[in-house]
Design a protein around this motif. Structure first.
Motif, short mmCIF file in Angstrom:
data_model
loop_
_atom_site.label_atom_id
_atom_site.label_comp_id
_atom_site.label_asym_id
_atom_site.label_seq_id
_atom_site.Cartn_x
_atom_site.Cartn_y
_atom_site.Cartn_z
N ARG A 51 44.47 15.25 -4.38
CA ARG A 51 45.52 14.90 -3.42
C ARG A 51 45.95 13.46 -3.72
O ARG A 51 45.34 12.78 -4.55
CB ARG A 51 45.02 15.07 -2.00
CG ARG A 51 44.57 16.50 -1.68
CD ARG A 51 44.31 16.68 -0.21
NE ARG A 51 45.52 16.84 0.57
CZ ARG A 51 46.08 18.02 0.88
NH1 ARG A 51 45.55 19.15 0.42
NH2 ARG A 51 47.17 18.08 1.62
N VAL A 52 46.97 12.99 -3.02
CA VAL A 52 47.51 11.68 -3.34
C VAL A 52 46.45 10.60 -3.22
O VAL A 52 46.34 9.69 -4.07
CB VAL A 52 48.73 11.34 -2.46
CG1 VAL A 52 49.14 9.89 -2.65
CG2 VAL A 52 49.89 12.26 -2.76
N HIS A 53 45.61 10.66 -2.17
CA HIS A 53 44.62 9.59 -2.01
C HIS A 53 43.60 9.58 -3.15
O HIS A 53 43.02 8.55 -3.45
CB HIS A 53 43.92 9.67 -0.65
CG HIS A 53 43.45 11.02 -0.27
ND1 HIS A 53 44.06 11.76 0.73
CD2 HIS A 53 42.43 11.79 -0.73
CE1 HIS A 53 43.42 12.92 0.86
NE2 HIS A 53 42.43 12.96 -0.01
N ASP A 54 43.39 10.74 -3.79
CA ASP A 54 42.51 10.77 -4.95
C ASP A 54 43.14 10.04 -6.13
O ASP A 54 42.46 9.39 -6.92
CB ASP A 54 42.21 12.21 -5.36
CG ASP A 54 41.49 12.98 -4.27
OD1 ASP A 54 40.51 12.43 -3.73
OD2 ASP A 54 41.91 14.10 -3.95
N ILE A 55 44.48 10.18 -6.25
CA ILE A 55 45.19 9.49 -7.33
C ILE A 55 45.19 7.98 -7.09
O ILE A 55 44.91 7.19 -7.99
CB ILE A 55 46.64 10.01 -7.43
CG1 ILE A 55 46.65 11.49 -7.79
CG2 ILE A 55 47.44 9.21 -8.46
CD1 ILE A 55 48.02 12.13 -7.70
N GLN A 56 45.45 7.58 -5.86
CA GLN A 56 45.53 6.15 -5.56
C GLN A 56 44.16 5.48 -5.65
O GLN A 56 44.05 4.34 -6.14
CB GLN A 56 46.12 5.94 -4.16
CG GLN A 56 47.61 6.24 -4.06
CD GLN A 56 48.46 5.14 -4.65
OE1 GLN A 56 47.97 4.20 -5.26
NE2 GLN A 56 49.78 5.26 -4.50
N GLY A 57 43.12 6.15 -5.21
CA GLY A 57 41.80 5.55 -5.27
C GLY A 57 41.67 4.36 -4.34
O GLY A 57 42.57 4.03 -3.58
#
Length: 615
Positions: free
Chosen positions: A43-49
């Motif tokens: 999900r997006v938060h996984d990409i942003q870290g």
């Protein structure tokens, strides 16, 4: 806004500019752009870290869900923002990301629920060597629209309770990219944790006037470090005003003209949009909703007229003035000098260009430029100023290429006389002599130590000997080297390096040495050092210039909330100074006259200053 996408699933492939080849997109060597992570995992938060650089940088992800919150449908960096409506519980991870489509306008609409596939990239505005932070993006993207007309996630409110007082973590000058974000501790971490997400400010005070690029700065901290006229005061390296954010617009200009606002005005109501980042101001609200401008800022200032026994000396950076400059600027500068500065007896000018401006053909004379200005002053009802200056060596003093900017004196011969002493030249150093128990110059006007390496590609200071009521007065006009090359306040290197400071400190030492020579010849010598020193009153350069107590920096005598004359990225700060020797300091009446820096409509980007002394 771009047309709505048709209902039902579609697939679109975006065009990507040559950013990778230009070094603007970073892909870790350990990652392969062909690696694929599926929607089941990502999900997006996984990409942003939870750091500034994505843990998936360089990898290709598929079917990442999100809702389209905004579209950039113009320029060469088009694309759209998506935000996940199912956030995680980690405040360090952003829930939004920008999908980069290059020069192609994306066929999506705000409110579309989409699945996006693309390569995770880190984009460094201005290039990685610029030292700024990066934006995590999806490039080479395809997407499908699952539904339309969905509600948008609520905007995160930027206000004093959500923005930490500390600005950035201290990495000893190293990169903070690898540090876990601490959004409750540092303002830069808070902004990074919101990268791409919808944010908002309410009734935001304007702290940086609208510029020619249709940008302005507001503060989300209405009561923090405010100037007397409504700006955000930059008073130390420790506090760069964490609440400052830039505002640009994503709205169609024909229907929603960008507000023209001055410092001290406000954007009333809600200003909201995704939180972006660029190399011309840092964190930016890309507004999809703009507050209404409310103009209640102060008017342009006017200083008082000097008394008969007072000598008034001003400094004014006239910002690349040449005969090619529009005549209206000459008229406005003249009106400022006459009406707002009360026709000073002596004016130290900075950024006077040669007679053909930025044309680089060997011309170095500036007589046409100065005549055009003095004619405009006369037409505005001012005195018939005369001038003195020394032409620089071609292309050796920095500034706009071909412009040959220099410092120069204007003076009113009805009030003060200039002591002409032959022998001054572009490469000839002026020296101090002692005659009849008094200090005098070997040449007037003369350049101070022009062969010294500290003046490389920078303006050489000009000293002139004047006479007021039979008393000699020495005025040194300066324009120290700029801050070009320094790392920005929002750099990924913290604390940021101020590399240009070394040269300015050397320049300050050279001027300090010269002033000491004058005072050694005559301890009661009346000396004024004025100009654009390109540094703050609390900087090492100003400490060096005032070393030994030979000069008093008059800005330090003002109330703290009045110590500014220049506005940069929403920070009201000091770059221009007037300093006086002991003989003049006790009764010096000093004023920064706010004409330009706080206003969208400027005749220069600097405010002039004036001091009235009794030699």
């Amino acid at each position: 806004m771009s047309p709505r996408a048709p209902r039902g699933p579609i697939a679109v492939t975006a065009v990507v500019a040559s950013a990778l080849a230009a070094g603007l997109l970073a892909v870790p060597s350990s990652a392969s752009a062909t690696d694929v992570r599926t929607a089941a995992d990502i999900r997006v938060h996984d990409i942003q870290g939870d750091t500034r650089v994505s843990p998936l940088a360089g990898q290709r992800v598929t079917d990442v869900p999100g809702t389209v919150t905004a579209i950039r449908a113009f320029g060469s960096s088009r694309g759209f923002w998506i935000q996940d409506t199912e956030p995680d519980d980690d405040p360090a991870t952003s829930e939004a990301i920008f999908v980069f489509t290059g020069s192609t306008t994306p066929s999506v609409a705000v409110g579309d629920s989409v699945l996006v596939s693309g390569t995770v990239s880190e984009y460094y505005p201005g290039g990685k060597d610029a030292g700024l932070q990066s934006l995590t993006e999806l490039s080479k993207a395809t997407w499908t629209v699952r539904s339309s007309g969905n509600a948008l996630p609520a905007a995160y409110r930027l206000n004093p309770s959500t923005i930490p007082g500390r600005y950035a973590p201290d990495a000893g000058g190293g990169s903070i990219e690898g540090l876990r974000l601490r959004p409750r501790s540092y303002a830069l971490d808070r902004y990074e944790s919101l990268e791409g997400m919808r944010v908002s400010v309410e009734d935001a005070p304007v702290v940086g006037a609208t510029n020619t690029h249709k940008e302005l700065w507001v503060t989300a901290e209405p009561h923090h470090q405010r100037t007397a006229r409504g700006g955000a005061l930059y008073g130390s390296y420790r506090d760069p005003n964490p609440g400052r954010v830039k505002v640009v617009s994503l709205l169609p200009y024909a229907e929603h003209p960008f507000p023209v606002a001055d410092v001290g005005d406000a954007l009333t109501g809600t200003t909201a949009g995704p939180l972006d980042y660029d190399n011309f101001g840092g964190y930016t609200i890309a507004a999809t909703a703009l507050g209404e401008p409310a103009g209640h800022g102060p008017e342009r200032e006017t200083t008082r007229e000097q008394k008969a026994d007072e000598l008034s000396i001003a400094t004014y950076n006239v910002e690349n003035l040449s005969p090619k400059t529009a005549g209206s600027k000459f008229d406005r500068l003249a009106a400022g000098l006459v009406e707002h500065l009360a026709s000073p007896d002596i004016v130290a000018l900075e950024e006077v260009q040669d007679d053909n401006g930025p044309t680089d053909d060997g011309v170095v004379s500036a007589g046409v430029t100065l005549k055009k200005l003095t004619d405009a002053i006369k037409a505005a009802g001012g005195p018939s100023y005369e001038w003195r200056q020394i032409d620089p060596v071609n292309d050796q003093d920095g500034g706009q290429p071909g412009g040959n900017i220099r410092v120069a004196f204007l003076y009113n011969p009805e009030r003060v006389s200039f002591t002409d002493i032959p022998g001054g030249g572009s490469t000839t150093p002026v020296t101090v002599e002692r005659q009849g128990g008094k200090a005098t110059l070997s040449a007037s006007p003369g350049r101070i130590d022009p062969a010294n390496g500290v003046w490389k590609d920078s303006r050489k200071p000009l000293v002139g000997q004047f006479s007021f009521r039979g008393r000699p007065v020495f005025v040194v006009a300066n324009h120290f080297n700029s801050k070009g090359g320094d790392q920005g306040l929002d750099s990924r290197f913290q604390p940021p390096a101020r590399s240009s400071e070394t040269q300015r400190t050397g320049q300050a030492a050279a001027v300090n040495t010269f002033v000491k020579e004058l005072l050694n010849a005559d301890p009661k010598a009346a000396v004024v050092v004025a100009g654009d020193l390109n540094d703050y009153q609390f900087s090492p350069a100003l400490a060096e210039l005032t070393k030994g107590g030979v000069l008093t920096d008059l800005v330090t005598r003002l109330p703290k909330d009045e110590r500014y004359g220049y506005v940069y990225n929403g920070n009201s700060q000091v770059l221009d100074h007037i300093l006086t020797s002991r003989a003049l300091s006790r009764r010096a009446d000093y004023d920064i006259v706010h004409l330009n820096a706080e206003f969208a409509d400027q005749s220069s980007d600097h405010d002039p200053q004036v001091v009235r002394v009794r030699p």
